[in-house]
Design a protein around this motif. Sequence first.
Motif, PDB file in Angstrom:
ATOM      1  N   ASP A  40      -6.262  -5.655   1.982  1.00 45.02           N
ATOM      2  CA  ASP A  40      -6.380  -7.083   2.254  1.00 45.02           C
ATOM      3  C   ASP A  40      -5.653  -7.851   1.151  1.00 45.02           C
ATOM      4  OD1 ASP A  40      -7.925  -6.510   4.568  1.00 45.02           O
ATOM      5  OD2 ASP A  40      -9.720  -6.333   3.320  1.00 45.02           O
ATOM      6  N   GLY A  41      -6.330  -8.736   0.445  1.00 49.52           N
ATOM      7  CA  GLY A  41      -5.690  -9.553  -0.570  1.00 49.52           C
ATOM      8  C   GLY A  41      -5.757  -8.985  -1.971  1.00 49.52           C
ATOM      9  N   MET A  42      -6.210  -7.744  -2.116  1.00 55.21           N
ATOM     10  CA  MET A  42      -6.324  -7.120  -3.434  1.00 55.21           C
ATOM     11  C   MET A  42      -5.236  -6.063  -3.611  1.00 55.21           C
ATOM     12  SD  MET A  42      -9.587  -5.175  -5.200  1.00 55.21           S
ATOM     13  CE  MET A  42      -9.650  -3.842  -4.013  1.00 55.21           C
ATOM     14  N   ILE A  43      -4.649  -6.025  -4.812  1.00 55.23           N
ATOM     15  CA  ILE A  43      -3.675  -4.986  -5.157  1.00 55.23           C
ATOM     16  C   ILE A  43      -4.128  -4.289  -6.432  1.00 55.23           C
ATOM     17  CG2 ILE A  43      -1.633  -6.011  -4.077  1.00 55.23           C
ATOM     18  CD1 ILE A  43      -1.065  -6.688  -7.301  1.00 55.23           C
ATOM     19  N   TRP A  44      -3.703  -3.031  -6.579  1.00 53.82           N
ATOM     20  CA  TRP A  44      -3.897  -2.280  -7.810  1.00 53.82           C
ATOM     21  C   TRP A  44      -2.808  -1.231  -7.886  1.00 53.82           C
ATOM     22  CZ3 TRP A  44      -6.793  -1.792  -3.474  1.00 53.82           C
ATOM     23  CH2 TRP A  44      -6.970  -0.514  -2.941  1.00 53.82           C
ATOM     24  N   ALA A  45      -2.556  -0.757  -9.095  1.00 47.77           N
ATOM     25  CA  ALA A  45      -1.514   0.256  -9.270  1.00 47.77           C
ATOM     26  C   ALA A  45      -1.816   1.092 -10.500  1.00 47.77           C
ATOM     27  CB  ALA A  45      -0.145  -0.398  -9.426  1.00 47.77           C
ATOM     28  N   ASN A  46      -1.305   2.316 -10.463  1.00 45.97           N
ATOM     29  CA  ASN A  46      -1.268   3.214 -11.613  1.00 45.97           C
ATOM     30  C   ASN A  46       0.190   3.283 -12.048  1.00 45.97           C
ATOM     31  OD1 ASN A  46      -4.020   4.087 -11.097  1.00 45.97           O
ATOM     32  ND2 ASN A  46      -3.164   5.264  -9.408  1.00 45.97           N
ATOM     33  N   TYR A  47       0.422   3.398 -13.350  1.00 43.02           N
ATOM     34  CA  TYR A  47       1.798   3.558 -13.804  1.00 43.02           C
ATOM     35  C   TYR A  47       1.854   4.393 -15.073  1.00 43.02           C
ATOM     36  CZ  TYR A  47       0.885  -0.603 -16.800  1.00 43.02           C
ATOM     37  OH  TYR A  47       0.379  -1.511 -17.695  1.00 43.02           O
ATOM     38  N   SER A  48       2.957   5.101 -15.226  1.00 50.12           N
ATOM     39  CA  SER A  48       3.183   5.929 -16.410  1.00 50.12           C
ATOM     40  C   SER A  48       4.658   6.310 -16.455  1.00 50.12           C
ATOM     41  CB  SER A  48       2.309   7.185 -16.381  1.00 50.12           C
ATOM     42  OG  SER A  48       2.630   7.990 -15.269  1.00 50.12           O
ATOM     43  N   ASN A  86       0.806  -1.213   0.000  1.00 51.06           N
ATOM     44  CA  ASN A  86       0.000   0.000   0.000  1.00 51.06           C
ATOM     45  C   ASN A  86       0.843   1.270   0.000  1.00 51.06           C
ATOM     46  OD1 ASN A  86      -2.703   1.058  -0.058  1.00 51.06           O
ATOM     47  ND2 ASN A  86      -2.234   1.907   1.956  1.00 51.06           N
ATOM     48  N   ASN A  87       0.599   2.108  -0.998  1.00 49.98           N
ATOM     49  CA  ASN A  87       1.232   3.417  -1.160  1.00 49.98           C
ATOM     50  C   ASN A  87       2.755   3.332  -1.378  1.00 49.98           C
ATOM     51  OD1 ASN A  87       0.714   6.141  -1.548  1.00 49.98           O
ATOM     52  ND2 ASN A  87       1.250   6.647   0.551  1.00 49.98           N
ATOM     53  N   ARG A  88       3.207   2.239  -1.979  1.00 52.52           N
ATOM     54  CA  ARG A  88       4.632   2.091  -2.303  1.00 52.52           C
ATOM     55  C   ARG A  88       4.839   2.330  -3.793  1.00 52.52           C
ATOM     56  NH1 ARG A  88       7.879  -1.622   1.623  1.00 52.52           N
ATOM     57  NH2 ARG A  88       6.434  -1.872   3.340  1.00 52.52           N
ATOM     58  N   LYS A  89       6.004   2.885  -4.137  1.00 51.18           N
ATOM     59  CA  LYS A  89       6.335   3.183  -5.531  1.00 51.18           C
ATOM     60  C   LYS A  89       7.527   2.353  -5.971  1.00 51.18           C
ATOM     61  CE  LYS A  89       4.398   7.797  -5.548  1.00 51.18           C
ATOM     62  NZ  LYS A  89       4.621   9.213  -5.801  1.00 51.18           N
ATOM     63  N   GLN A  96      12.039   5.018 -16.817  1.00 51.05           N
ATOM     64  CA  GLN A  96      11.257   6.248 -16.619  1.00 51.05           C
ATOM     65  C   GLN A  96       9.838   5.947 -16.130  1.00 51.05           C
ATOM     66  OE1 GLN A  96      11.488   7.962 -20.500  1.00 51.05           O
ATOM     67  NE2 GLN A  96      13.492   8.878 -20.138  1.00 51.05           N
ATOM     68  N   THR A  97       9.445   4.679 -16.135  1.00 52.36           N
ATOM     69  CA  THR A  97       8.105   4.281 -15.722  1.00 52.36           C
ATOM     70  C   THR A  97       8.055   4.134 -14.204  1.00 52.36           C
ATOM     71  OG1 THR A  97       7.951   3.006 -17.781  1.00 52.36           O
ATOM     72  CG2 THR A  97       6.236   2.639 -16.134  1.00 52.36           C
ATOM     73  N   ILE A  98       7.077   4.774 -13.584  1.00 56.06           N
ATOM     74  CA  ILE A  98       6.890   4.675 -12.132  1.00 56.06           C
ATOM     75  C   ILE A  98       5.550   3.992 -11.855  1.00 56.06           C
ATOM     76  CG2 ILE A  98       6.651   5.950  -9.945  1.00 56.06           C
ATOM     77  CD1 ILE A  98       9.465   6.131 -11.199  1.00 56.06           C
ATOM     78  N   PHE A  99       5.583   2.990 -10.978  1.00 53.81           N
ATOM     79  CA  PHE A  99       4.390   2.262 -10.540  1.00 53.81           C
ATOM     80  C   PHE A  99       4.037   2.722  -9.127  1.00 53.81           C
ATOM     81  CE2 PHE A  99       6.287  -0.348 -13.736  1.00 53.81           C
ATOM     82  CZ  PHE A  99       5.260  -1.066 -14.327  1.00 53.81           C
ATOM     83  N   HIS A 100       2.769   3.077  -8.917  1.00 50.94           N
ATOM     84  CA  HIS A 100       2.291   3.458  -7.590  1.00 50.94           C
ATOM     85  C   HIS A 100       1.265   2.416  -7.161  1.00 50.94           C
ATOM     86  CE1 HIS A 100       0.679   6.874  -4.792  1.00 50.94           C
ATOM     87  NE2 HIS A 100       1.120   5.832  -4.135  1.00 50.94           N
ATOM     88  N   TYR A 101       1.653   1.565  -6.206  1.00 47.94           N
ATOM     89  CA  TYR A 101       0.837   0.429  -5.767  1.00 47.94           C
ATOM     90  C   TYR A 101      -0.037   0.778  -4.571  1.00 47.94           C
ATOM     91  CZ  TYR A 101       2.710  -3.463  -8.497  1.00 47.94           C
ATOM     92  OH  TYR A 101       3.028  -4.333  -9.508  1.00 47.94           O
ATOM     93  N   PHE A 102      -1.157   0.054  -4.499  1.00 47.63           N
ATOM     94  CA  PHE A 102      -2.075   0.122  -3.366  1.00 47.63           C
ATOM     95  C   PHE A 102      -2.484  -1.301  -3.021  1.00 47.63           C
ATOM     96  CE2 PHE A 102      -2.387   4.013  -5.764  1.00 47.63           C
ATOM     97  CZ  PHE A 102      -2.238   4.974  -4.781  1.00 47.63           C
TER      98      PHE A 102
END
Length: 112
Positions: free
Chosen positions: A33-41, A6-9, A24-30
Amino acid sequence: MKFNLNNRKFKLLENSGNGEVSNQTIFHYFQKDGMIWANYSGGVIIKGFLLGKVLEESLEFNYQHMNENMELLTGECKSIVQVNENNKIKLLEQWTWTCGDFSSGSSVLIEI
């Protein structure tokens, strides 16, 4: 669970030649519980998203992104999660495109 994303890059350490992720791509994870999602660009990737689940010491997720050529690309990935002595995380990834040439590759992401 031995880790929480959660909230790690993360950024790329290494990638197969058929991948689009660059240093140059940065992933921002959330994580909830057992679910993960991330934004990246970054680099050739304008915007990307991933959604998946946490397994015992790994992740399983699907991803999609749009690149600067306005191509929408999709894939699936399994990542082994390693936590070092400073509680920093490394992701060892095995991925496959679910579009285009359907090729596979591997990458390593490190926490920043």
